[in-house]
Write an enzyme that holds these catalytic residues in place. Structure first.
Site: not given
Length: 245
Positions: A33, A141
Site C-alpha cells: 500500500d 482496512e
C-alpha cells in the site's frame, strides 16, 4: 488502470494546492500500500514529494523492501530511526503506571504506540517541508477498522480508500513496484511474525469479495460485520454532545 492512476494523481495535486501546501509525503514501510502511494505522490510532485522510513528496533539500512520501493519510484527519502524514542516513552508509561500495568494489553499497546510515534514524526517532517501526509489505508482496512486510531489512520489524504486490496495489488504491478513487495505476505509488522490476515481472522480476498457484494461464507461475513461495528469510532470525528440550550 492508467486512467485511475491519473485520477488519483490529479486529486492529490488538487488537495495539496487547496491546502496551500507545497507537496506530499508518505511513510514507506516496505508494504504494497505504501509502495503504491509512494509512486502516486512522486508522480503528483516530482520535486516536492518524500518517502519517510521510520524503523523501530531496526536500522534504516535494513529496510530493504522500503528502500527498493523508494529507488524504483525515484522518490527522495529520509530515514529516521525511532527505537530509542519509542523505548523511552514506553518505559516511562510503564514506570508511571507501575502496579496498574495491564500485561494482557502490553503487545497491542506497544504496537499502537509505535504507530502513533510514527504519525507524530511524519507530521513533524511534513511541517518542515510544508507537505501533506498521505495515508495508505485501502478499502478493506478502512471497512474493518484495521488501522491504529491516530496512528497510521492519522493522515491528511487517503487515496486508496476506495480500492480493494486486490485492486491495490493490480495497480502496484502496473506501476512496477518490486515483485518481492507485491507478493509478500501482508503485515503491519506490529510485532515479530505478525500477519494481517492471521490477526483479523479473515483473508483480504474474502474481505474484497464482501465489499464487492459477492457471496462469502457466513462465518466470515459475521467476522467482518463485527469488526466493522466494533471499529465505528475509528471512522468518525470525535463524538460530541448535543449543544446545551
Amino acid at each position: 488502470m492508467n486512467t485511475r492512476i491519473e485520477h488519483l494523481v490529479s486529486w492529490i495535486q488538487k488537495e495539496v494546492k487547496d491546502a496551500g501546501m507545497k507537496g506530499a509525503l508518505v511513510g514507506v514501510s516496505g508494504g504494497i500500500d505504501s509502495a503504491v502511494v509512494a509512486n502516486l505522490i512522486q508522480r503528483a510532485f516530482p520535486d516536492n514529494s518524500l518517502g519517510v522510513v521510520l524503523p523501530i528496533n531496526q536500522r534504516v539500512e535494513d529496510q530493504e523492501d522500503a528502500l527498493a520501493v523508494i529507488e524504483e519510484a525515484g522518490l527522495k527519502y529520509k530515514g529516521i530511526e525511532l527505537t530509542e524514542s519509542y523505548k523511552t516513552i514506553y518505559r516511562e508509561i510503564q514506570d508511571q503506571l507501575k502496579d496498574e500495568w495491564n500485561e494482557d494489553a502490553e503487545q497491542l499497546n506497544g504496537a499502537n504506540l509505535q504507530a502513533r510515534l510514527r504519525m507524530s514524526t511524519l507530521y513533524s517532517v511534513a511541517a518542515n517541508y510544508n507537505y501533506l501526509v498521505v495515508g495508505t489505508d485501502n478499502a478493506a482496512e478502512h471497512h474493518t477498522g484495521y488501522f491504529t486510531k491516530y496512528g497510521d489512520g492519522g493522515v491528511d489524504l487517503v487515496p486508496l480508500i476506495h480500492m480493494t486490496k486486490g485492486e491495490v495489488r493490480e495497480m502496484a504491478r502496473y506501476l512496477g513496484v518490486p515483485s518481492q513487495v507485491v507478493e509478500k505476505n501482508p503485515s503491519a509488522e506490529l510485532w515479530e511474525g505478525q500477519s494481517d490476515e492471521e490477526e483479523m481472522g479473515v483473508s483480504y480476498d474474502t474481505i474484497d469479495a464482501y465489499l464487492k457484494g459477492e457471496d462469502i461464507p457466513q462465518e466470515d461475513k459475521k467476522k467482518i460485520d463485527e469488526m466493522h461495528a466494533r471499529t465505528k469510532h475509528k471512522r468518525l470525528t470525535p463524538a460530541e454532545p448535543p449543544e446545551f440550550e
